[in-house]
Design a protein around this motif. Sequence first.
Motif, PDB file in Angstrom:
ATOM      1  N   LEU A  69       3.816  36.374   7.193  1.00  0.00           N
ATOM      2  CA  LEU A  69       4.477  37.051   6.255  1.00  0.00           C
ATOM      3  C   LEU A  69       5.646  37.663   6.890  1.00  0.00           C
ATOM      4  O   LEU A  69       6.629  38.240   6.220  1.00  0.00           O
ATOM      5  CB  LEU A  69       3.559  38.182   5.569  1.00  0.00           C
ATOM      6  N   ARG A  70       5.862  37.698   8.233  1.00  0.00           N
ATOM      7  CA  ARG A  70       6.959  38.642   8.688  1.00  0.00           C
ATOM      8  C   ARG A  70       8.186  37.758   8.969  1.00  0.00           C
ATOM      9  O   ARG A  70       7.945  36.578   9.717  1.00  0.00           O
ATOM     10  CB  ARG A  70       6.284  39.076   9.975  1.00  0.00           C
ATOM     11  N   PRO A  71       9.301  38.172   8.550  1.00  0.00           N
ATOM     12  CA  PRO A  71      10.699  37.492   8.769  1.00  0.00           C
ATOM     13  C   PRO A  71      10.692  37.505  10.323  1.00  0.00           C
ATOM     14  O   PRO A  71      10.445  38.700  10.814  1.00  0.00           O
ATOM     15  CB  PRO A  71      11.541  38.271   7.920  1.00  0.00           C
ATOM     16  N   GLN A  72      11.783  36.779  10.762  1.00  0.00           N
ATOM     17  CA  GLN A  72      12.175  36.785  12.158  1.00  0.00           C
ATOM     18  C   GLN A  72      13.461  37.209  12.198  1.00  0.00           C
ATOM     19  O   GLN A  72      14.425  36.892  11.651  1.00  0.00           O
ATOM     20  CB  GLN A  72      11.953  35.392  13.007  1.00  0.00           C
ATOM     21  N   LEU A  73      13.801  38.177  13.105  1.00  0.00           N
ATOM     22  CA  LEU A  73      15.048  38.515  13.456  1.00  0.00           C
ATOM     23  C   LEU A  73      15.479  38.114  14.747  1.00  0.00           C
ATOM     24  O   LEU A  73      14.896  38.331  15.734  1.00  0.00           O
ATOM     25  CB  LEU A  73      15.137  40.075  13.712  1.00  0.00           C
ATOM     26  N   LYS A  74      16.651  37.118  14.712  1.00  0.00           N
ATOM     27  CA  LYS A  74      16.833  36.293  15.919  1.00  0.00           C
ATOM     28  C   LYS A  74      18.092  36.798  16.420  1.00  0.00           C
ATOM     29  O   LYS A  74      19.162  36.517  15.883  1.00  0.00           O
ATOM     30  CB  LYS A  74      16.841  34.733  15.557  1.00  0.00           C
ATOM     31  N   PRO A  75      18.231  37.462  17.608  1.00  0.00           N
ATOM     32  CA  PRO A  75      19.691  37.849  17.951  1.00  0.00           C
ATOM     33  C   PRO A  75      20.525  36.902  18.339  1.00  0.00           C
ATOM     34  O   PRO A  75      20.258  35.693  18.588  1.00  0.00           O
ATOM     35  CB  PRO A  75      19.251  38.643  19.382  1.00  0.00           C
ATOM     36  N   VAL A  76      21.672  36.976  18.075  1.00  0.00           N
ATOM     37  CA  VAL A  76      22.666  35.792  18.234  1.00  0.00           C
ATOM     38  C   VAL A  76      23.159  35.701  20.061  1.00  0.00           C
ATOM     39  O   VAL A  76      23.384  36.840  20.316  1.00  0.00           O
ATOM     40  CB  VAL A  76      24.000  36.130  17.322  1.00  0.00           C
ATOM     41  N   SER A  77      22.972  34.525  20.333  1.00  0.00           N
ATOM     42  CA  SER A  77      23.345  34.679  21.750  1.00  0.00           C
ATOM     43  C   SER A  77      24.762  34.357  22.076  1.00  0.00           C
ATOM     44  O   SER A  77      25.424  33.501  21.255  1.00  0.00           O
ATOM     45  CB  SER A  77      22.570  33.416  22.668  1.00  0.00           C
ATOM     46  N   SER A  78      25.347  35.090  22.818  1.00  0.00           N
ATOM     47  CA  SER A  78      27.078  34.978  22.935  1.00  0.00           C
ATOM     48  C   SER A  78      27.152  34.332  24.211  1.00  0.00           C
ATOM     49  O   SER A  78      28.260  33.945  24.667  1.00  0.00           O
ATOM     50  CB  SER A  78      27.692  36.323  22.845  1.00  0.00           C
ATOM     51  N   ARG A  79      26.009  33.942  24.975  1.00  0.00           N
ATOM     52  CA  ARG A  79      26.372  33.086  26.246  1.00  0.00           C
ATOM     53  C   ARG A  79      26.571  31.822  26.033  1.00  0.00           C
ATOM     54  O   ARG A  79      26.227  31.259  25.005  1.00  0.00           O
ATOM     55  CB  ARG A  79      24.963  33.087  27.004  1.00  0.00           C
ATOM     56  N   ARG A  80      27.543  31.177  26.687  1.00  0.00           N
ATOM     57  CA  ARG A  80      28.138  30.104  26.457  1.00  0.00           C
ATOM     58  C   ARG A  80      27.591  29.002  27.466  1.00  0.00           C
ATOM     59  O   ARG A  80      27.229  29.415  28.580  1.00  0.00           O
ATOM     60  CB  ARG A  80      29.681  29.897  27.110  1.00  0.00           C
ATOM     61  N   LYS A  81      26.891  27.907  26.809  1.00  0.00           N
ATOM     62  CA  LYS A  81      25.982  27.020  27.495  1.00  0.00           C
ATOM     63  C   LYS A  81      26.803  25.850  28.118  1.00  0.00           C
ATOM     64  O   LYS A  81      27.384  25.046  27.186  1.00  0.00           O
ATOM     65  CB  LYS A  81      24.870  26.535  26.602  1.00  0.00           C
ATOM     66  N   GLU A  82      26.972  25.743  29.309  1.00  0.00           N
ATOM     67  CA  GLU A  82      27.858  24.490  30.051  1.00  0.00           C
ATOM     68  C   GLU A  82      26.764  23.464  30.409  1.00  0.00           C
ATOM     69  O   GLU A  82      25.704  23.501  30.555  1.00  0.00           O
ATOM     70  CB  GLU A  82      28.321  25.025  31.269  1.00  0.00           C
ATOM     71  N   VAL A  83      27.506  22.177  29.833  1.00  0.00           N
ATOM     72  CA  VAL A  83      26.578  20.851  30.128  1.00  0.00           C
ATOM     73  C   VAL A  83      26.601  20.962  31.633  1.00  0.00           C
ATOM     74  O   VAL A  83      27.593  21.122  32.437  1.00  0.00           O
ATOM     75  CB  VAL A  83      27.171  19.761  29.420  1.00  0.00           C
ATOM     76  N   SER A  84      25.296  20.351  32.226  1.00  0.00           N
ATOM     77  CA  SER A  84      25.247  20.111  33.634  1.00  0.00           C
ATOM     78  C   SER A  84      26.321  19.296  34.033  1.00  0.00           C
ATOM     79  O   SER A  84      26.675  18.345  33.332  1.00  0.00           O
ATOM     80  CB  SER A  84      23.783  19.458  33.793  1.00  0.00           C
ATOM     81  N   ARG A  85      26.612  19.262  35.372  1.00  0.00           N
ATOM     82  CA  ARG A  85      27.585  18.509  35.901  1.00  0.00           C
ATOM     83  C   ARG A  85      27.267  17.103  35.735  1.00  0.00           C
ATOM     84  O   ARG A  85      28.249  16.004  35.586  1.00  0.00           O
ATOM     85  CB  ARG A  85      27.790  18.852  37.405  1.00  0.00           C
ATOM     86  N   ARG A  86      25.949  16.504  35.854  1.00  0.00           N
ATOM     87  CA  ARG A  86      25.744  15.183  35.619  1.00  0.00           C
ATOM     88  C   ARG A  86      26.113  14.763  34.233  1.00  0.00           C
ATOM     89  O   ARG A  86      26.670  13.598  34.169  1.00  0.00           O
ATOM     90  CB  ARG A  86      24.222  14.822  35.650  1.00  0.00           C
ATOM     91  N   ALA A  87      25.841  15.436  33.075  1.00  0.00           N
ATOM     92  CA  ALA A  87      26.228  15.155  31.778  1.00  0.00           C
ATOM     93  C   ALA A  87      27.688  15.245  31.672  1.00  0.00           C
ATOM     94  O   ALA A  87      28.288  14.507  30.798  1.00  0.00           O
ATOM     95  CB  ALA A  87      25.343  15.903  30.946  1.00  0.00           C
ATOM     96  N   ALA A  88      28.388  16.022  32.357  1.00  0.00           N
ATOM     97  CA  ALA A  88      29.618  16.352  32.141  1.00  0.00           C
ATOM     98  C   ALA A  88      30.654  15.208  32.717  1.00  0.00           C
ATOM     99  O   ALA A  88      31.721  15.236  32.258  1.00  0.00           O
ATOM    100  CB  ALA A  88      30.223  17.623  32.794  1.00  0.00           C
ATOM    101  N   ARG A  89      30.158  14.683  33.626  1.00  0.00           N
ATOM    102  CA  ARG A  89      30.945  13.653  34.587  1.00  0.00           C
ATOM    103  C   ARG A  89      31.453  12.580  33.469  1.00  0.00           C
ATOM    104  O   ARG A  89      32.523  12.314  33.435  1.00  0.00           O
ATOM    105  CB  ARG A  89      30.102  12.922  35.537  1.00  0.00           C
ATOM    106  N   PRO A  90      30.519  11.851  32.715  1.00  0.00           N
ATOM    107  CA  PRO A  90      30.918  10.724  31.721  1.00  0.00           C
ATOM    108  C   PRO A  90      31.639  11.458  30.512  1.00  0.00           C
ATOM    109  O   PRO A  90      32.677  10.754  30.240  1.00  0.00           O
ATOM    110  CB  PRO A  90      29.785  10.082  31.401  1.00  0.00           C
TER     111      PRO A  90
END
Length: 486
Positions: free
Chosen positions: A456-477
């Motif tokens: 019955l409890r709602p969830q309070l989900k903090p907003v993440s302000s951290r930028r997530k970078e794609v790994s170098r392997r994924a970023a290459r193509p």
Amino acid sequence: MTLPIGFVVDLDPKTRLVDGGRALLGGAPTTHLLRLTPRARALFSGRTLRVRDAASALLAERLLELAIAHPRIDELPPIEDARCTYVIPVRDRPQQLERLLASILPGSEVIVVDDASEDPRSVAAVAARHDARLIVLPRNLGPAGARNAGLRAVRTPFVAFVDSDVVLDKDTVPTLLRHFADPRTAAAVPRITGLRTPESRTWLGRYESARSSLDLGERPASVRPGSYVSWVSTACLVARVSAIGDGFDERMRVGEDVDFVWRTVAAGRRVRFEPSVAAAHEHRARLRPWFLRKAEYGTGAHPLAVRHPQSVAPAVFAPWSAAITVTLLAQRRWSVPLAAAIGGVTAYRISRKLDIEDSAAVALRLTAGGAASALLQTGALLTRHWWPVTAVAATIFPRVRRAAALAAVADVVLEYARGGVELDPVRYAAARRLDDIAYGAGVWFSAIRGRSAAALRPQLKPVSSRRKEVSRRAARPADSSSSHSS
């Protein structure tokens, strides 16, 4: 596990091209901003991406993982071994079983699991007429146990679990099997629509046709907790046998389908909702069995809360959207100006994180969408999950009465605005409130019995302000990076 050559994905209908086409904004349950280099943009044809090499496979995988795109089902490459066994749990209901078996493609391998019927001979006769293998259980195990008994007898790569009160279109299972060209896909389900019967023309039948608990809409989805499709029913579900282990939790008589899906997703697999094909379900349309079934759905809340405490909350708010909701519920003269100020500050902060062209307009749309979602969830809390508290508080506090009345009216108005309702507003509203009362009663019953308010409890989900970078392997193509916001 790599997507095969020829795999095709389309951007989700709500994914937007922003920053002059240099980025994609969309996804679920979190909104992601995925930046694309010129090389990555060149891989698209309009809103479609076809896997042609390692680069396009990695980008397509990223789009699927973020739910920014979905497979284009009619262009997926065929799988090598599409053999599938139908597993049908049944307890009595020979007429429904007859109807289902007649809708399955001739020559299919079918296992009927008789879950301790009171009249087993009738079930056996129907199974024999359709050359289905019959497994008879000596005692009633419930849907989970019956499905598992059938699963243990399956010798094909895929299994289709189908409830006996369902009728299949000829293309439903073959179409769902195409999703398994993605090696990470463990299960796929169709849209569950209402079966046309004489009872479906009653007022409750027409309500179910418009607002069935099992009908999850027209938008394809990657099923996951917190998303716009966070669970699916196993009234019809096709699964990769090697990916689902022992199947369902036999300790659960209700909610075993939700538990199955959430465990599958937690294991790193994908579950696809494919609304381009359907399975017709015979909904209950008489008041007493309909009401009891809705309440039974609610009793699954506490067992799910025990197993999946982070996924079962009846509502999820970001701090800023919770602040807007509380401010408006106060119903003071300063409520609207303060809520607008909170929204304005939130939009400003989001626009600074986006760092794209027209970031202010995009941020305003995101903020407005988040605020609307929070208000709709609050309305559902007042009229559905928390209705016993609302009913008591409404006799004392005028503000609670006004908020509950507004939520109840808005719910009906929005449903009619979407169209497809073949029932007058008065009876539709009555059915909707009975639906809420039944389900909410089931939730409270399970919470009291389990001595926990977790469901019955709602969830309070903090907003993440951290930028997530794609790994170098994924970023290459694709040379892409992503950030996310609520």
